[in-house]
Design an enzyme around this catalytic site. Structure first.
Site, PDB file in Angstrom:
ATOM      1  N   CYS A  70       4.859   7.644  -2.746  1.00  0.00           N
ATOM      2  CA  CYS A  70       3.808   8.137  -1.861  1.00  0.00           C
ATOM      3  C   CYS A  70       4.367   9.206  -0.903  1.00  0.00           C
ATOM      4  O   CYS A  70       4.801  10.262  -1.354  1.00  0.00           O
ATOM      5  CB  CYS A  70       3.164   6.952  -1.140  1.00  0.00           C
ATOM      6  SG  CYS A  70       1.602   7.336  -0.372  1.00  0.00           S
ATOM      7  N   GLU A 116       5.023  -1.248  -6.064  1.00  0.00           N
ATOM      8  CA  GLU A 116       5.425  -2.536  -5.498  1.00  0.00           C
ATOM      9  C   GLU A 116       4.258  -3.492  -5.283  1.00  0.00           C
ATOM     10  O   GLU A 116       4.462  -4.681  -5.101  1.00  0.00           O
ATOM     11  CB  GLU A 116       6.174  -2.309  -4.164  1.00  0.00           C
ATOM     12  CG  GLU A 116       5.339  -1.781  -3.003  1.00  0.00           C
ATOM     13  CD  GLU A 116       5.109  -0.272  -3.023  1.00  0.00           C
ATOM     14  OE1 GLU A 116       5.315   0.353  -4.077  1.00  0.00           O
ATOM     15  OE2 GLU A 116       4.706   0.281  -1.981  1.00  0.00           O
ATOM     16  N   HIS A 128       1.677   3.198  -5.689  1.00  0.00           N
ATOM     17  CA  HIS A 128       2.580   2.134  -5.211  1.00  0.00           C
ATOM     18  C   HIS A 128       2.930   1.149  -6.333  1.00  0.00           C
ATOM     19  O   HIS A 128       2.107   0.316  -6.696  1.00  0.00           O
ATOM     20  CB  HIS A 128       1.922   1.392  -4.045  1.00  0.00           C
ATOM     21  CG  HIS A 128       1.824   2.237  -2.824  1.00  0.00           C
ATOM     22  ND1 HIS A 128       2.803   2.278  -1.868  1.00  0.00           N
ATOM     23  CD2 HIS A 128       0.874   3.114  -2.429  1.00  0.00           C
ATOM     24  CE1 HIS A 128       2.462   3.145  -0.926  1.00  0.00           C
ATOM     25  NE2 HIS A 128       1.293   3.656  -1.243  1.00  0.00           N
TER      26      HIS A 128
END
Ligand code: XMP
Length: 513
Positions: A85, A174, A172
Site C-alpha cells: 500500500c 496480511e 493487503h
C-alpha cells in the site's frame, strides 16, 4: 537468527504483517520508520516490508516533516523489500516514479489480475480476490520496474524489479480477506528473501510470568476483570506469576448485557481460586454519561471512571500499585500511536486519564484476539470462556447512538438478549466474531394494531473476523433475520423496525461508535 523487519509507517495493519510472518515461522518485528538504519545494522534482516500508512505520499511535497519516509539508501542495500500500500507508493516515489491522488477511493474486496511470471505470485491464480484500502495510487512506474498486478480501476496495483528484489503491492496480503495473501508472503519470505521456516514462538507464558514476577516483587496487584476472554487470560497469567498478591476487580457499570453481572461472578467464583471483588457502579457511570452523545467523550468518561474505581479499590488493598488490563494490540493501534491515526479511543488505552497513579501490567499488548484465545486454552481455560464473543469495555454505551438513557438501555438490553438467543439457537454463535444490536437515537413511523407508532429502530450487526482489524458482515440466513425482526418488534416495547448492517471493516468499524 533469520528475521524480517516490518518498517512501520503507521498503518493499521503493520503489526498484523509482522504477526503473519511469525505465523510462517520466520521471526519478525515492527520498527518505526525513523529507526530503520540502526535496526538493520543490529539485526541484519533477510528482508524488509514497508507497511501502509494513514499519510499520503503527496504530502511529502507540502509537509515533508510530517510525512513518514526513509532514506533512499535503504533501497540500495541489496536487501529484498516488499512494499504494501503506502509502502509501494513510497518505493515508487523514492525511485522516481509517480504517485497521484485517485478520484475514487478504493476500499474492500476487489478482483485483481496477476502476472504469474512474477516470483511474488508463484502458484497463485491469474485472477484473485484482494483487499484494498487506499486513496492515492501509483500512476507512473519507477525506471526498471514492471507492472505485475492490475484491477479494472487501478492499472498499477503491483510492481517489481526482480534484479533488485524490490516488490510492491497496493493491496493487503496480511488480512484474511485476501485469500491468497499468505501465499504471497510465503513467496516473498522463502523464495525471494531465502528464509526458512525455522522459528518457533518462545513460550509467551513463561516469558510473561518471569517478567511480571520481577516487576511486581513484593507489591500487590489488582486486575480489571470484565469476564471476557482478554481480561480473564490476563488475570490467569498474572495469577501464575504473583498468586495471592492479585485481586480481580469486576466493575458493573450498568452497561452490561442482561444478566451478565450475575453470570460473570458465578463463572469466576466457580472456576478460579483468585481474590474477587464485585463493584456495582451503575448510577455512578450513568450520571457521568447523562447528556453526553459524542462517542469519544463517552469513551473517555468511561475510561476515567473505571480508573477512579480501581484507584479507590487499590487504596483498600495495602501496597497495590499495579493494574492488570487485558489490552490487546488492536485496542492499542485503534486508539492511535505516534504514527497511526486514532480511530477510536479504546477505554483501556486512549480513554485512560492522564493523571492515573496505577502502573499498568498488560501482558497481551502485543497479541491479537485469536492468539489470546490460543493462550487461554494453553492456560487451561474452558472452550466456553475462550470462545465468548468480544464485548467492548464501554459496553452498551457505545451501542446507543446519542444520549445513554435508562429507557434506551432497557430497550437495547432486551433486543441484545433476543439477538444472542436467536444466534445461539441457529447454531451460529461460535462461528461469528460478534453479533449484537445497536440502538440509533432516531425514531421512525410504523403501524401496529391499526395505530400509528413513532419508535426506535434496532440495527442488527453480525460480523466475521479473525482479529478485529478487518471484518465482513455475515450472510445470515433469511429465516434467522426474519425471526430476529419478528421477535424484536413484538417483544421489545419501543421498537417498530429492524434493519441489518451490511458494511465491512474497513471502511466501517465493527461497533458503531
Ligand atoms: P471496532 O468497532 O473498532 O472494534 O471495529 C474492534 C473490536 O474492539 C472492540 N472494542 C472495544 N473493546 N474497549 C474494548 O475493550 C473499547 O473501548 C472497545 N471499542 C471497541 C469491539 O467490540 C470489536 O471487537
Amino acid at each position: 537468527m533469520q528475521n524480517v523487519l516490518v518498517i512501520d509507517f503507521g498503518g493499521q495493519y503493520s503489526q498484523l504483517i509482522a504477526r503473519r510472518i511469525r505465523e510462517l515461522r520466520v521471526f519478525s518485528e515492527l520498527v518505526p520508520y525513523d529507526r530503520v538504519m540502526e535496526k538493520i545494522k543490529a539485526k541484519k534482516p533477510s528482508g524488509l516490508v514497508f507497511s501502509g500508512s494513514p499519510s499520503s505520499i503527496l504530502s511529502l511535497f507540502s509537509d515533508a516533516k510530517k510525512t513518514p519516509t526513509v532514506d533512499k539508501e535503504i533501497l540500495e542495500l541489496g536487501i529484498p523489500i516488499l512494499g504494501i500500500c503506502y509502502g509501494m507508493q513510497l518505493i515508487t516515489h523514492l525511485l522516481d516514479g509517480e504517485v497521484t491522488g485517485t478520484a475514487n477511493n478504493e476500499y474492500g474486496k476487489t478482483s485483481i489480475d496477476l502476472k504469474l511470471n512474477s516470483p511474488l505470485f508463484n502458484g497463485l491464480a491469474q485472477s484473485e480476490i484482494c483487499w484494498m484500502s487506499h486513496k492515492d495510487s501509483v500512476s507512473k512506474l519507477p525506471p526498471a520496474f514492471k507492472v505485475i498486478a492490475s484491477t479494472p480501476s487501478l492499472p498499477i496495483a503491483g510492481i517489481e524489479n526482480t534484479k533488485k528484489k524490490i516488490y510492491g503491492i497496493q493491496f493487503h496480503p496480511e488480512v484474511i480477506h485476501t485469500p491468497s495473501g499468505m501465499d504471497i508472503l510465503k513467496n516473498f519470505l522463502f523464495d525471494i528473501c531465502g528464509c526458512s521456516s525455522s522459528w518457533t514462538m518462545v513460550s509467551i507464558i513463561e516469558n510473561q510470568v518471569k517478567e511480571i514476577k520481577s516487576k511486581v516483587k513484593d507489591g500487590k496487584v489488582i486486575c480489571a476483570l470484565s469476564g471476557g476472554v482478554d481480561s480473564t487470560v490476563a488475570a490467569i497469567l498474572v495469577h501464575r506469576a504473583v498468586g495471592e498478591k492479585l485481586t480481580c476487580i469486576f466493575v458493573d457499570h450498568g452497561l452490561l448485557r442482561m444478566g451478565e453481572d450475575v453470570q460473570v461472578e458465578k463463572t469466576f467464583r466457580d472456576n478460579f481460586k483468585i481474590n474477587f471483588v464485585h463493584i456495582k457502579a451503575k448510577d455512578r457511570f450513568l450520571s457521568k454519561l447523562k447528556g453526553i452523545s459524542d462517542p469519544e467523550a463517552k469513551r473517555k468518561i468511561i475510561g476515567t471512571e473505571f480508573i477512579r474505581i480501581f484507584e479507590e479499590e487499590a487504596k483498600k488493598i495495602k501496597n497495590a500499585d499495579y493494574l492488570v488490563q487485558g489490552t490487546l494490540y488492536s485496542d492499542v493501534i485503534e486508539s492511535g500511536t505516534r504514527d497511526a491515526a486514532r480511530i477510536k479511543s479504546h477505554h483501556n488505552v486512549g480513554g485512560l486519564p492522564k493523571d492515573m497513579k496505577l502502573k499498568l501490567i498488560e501482558p497481551l499488548r502485543q497479541l491479537f484476539k485469536d492468539e489470546v484465545r490460543k493462550l487461554g486454552i494453553e492456560l487451561g481455560l474452558s472452550e466456553e470462556i475462550v470462545r465468548r464473543q468480544p464485548f467492548p469495555g464501554p459496553g452498551l454505551a457505545i451501542r446507543i447512538i446519542g444520549d445513554v438513557t435508562e429507557e434506551r438501555l432497557e430497550i437495547l438490553k432486551m433486543a441484545d438478549k433476543i439477538v444472542l438467543e436467536e444466534i445461539k439457537r441457529a447454531g451460529l454463535y461460535e462461528s461469528i466474531w460478534q453479533s449484537f444490536a445497536i440502538l440509533p437515537g432516531i425514531k421512525s413511523v410504523g403501524v401496529m394494531g391499526d395505530e400509528r407508532t413513532y419508535s426506535y429502530p434496532i440495527v442488527l450487526r453480525a460480523v466475521s473476523s479473525e482479529d478485529a482489524m478487518t471484518a465482513d458482515w455475515v450472510r445470515l440466513p433469511y429465516e434467522v433475520l426474519e425471526n430476529l425482526s419478528n421477535r424484536i418488534i413484538n417483544e421489545v416495547e419501543g421498537v417498530n423496525r429492524v434493519v441489518y448492517d451490511i458494511s465491512s471493516k474497513p471502511p466501517s468499524t465493527i461497533e458503531w461508535e
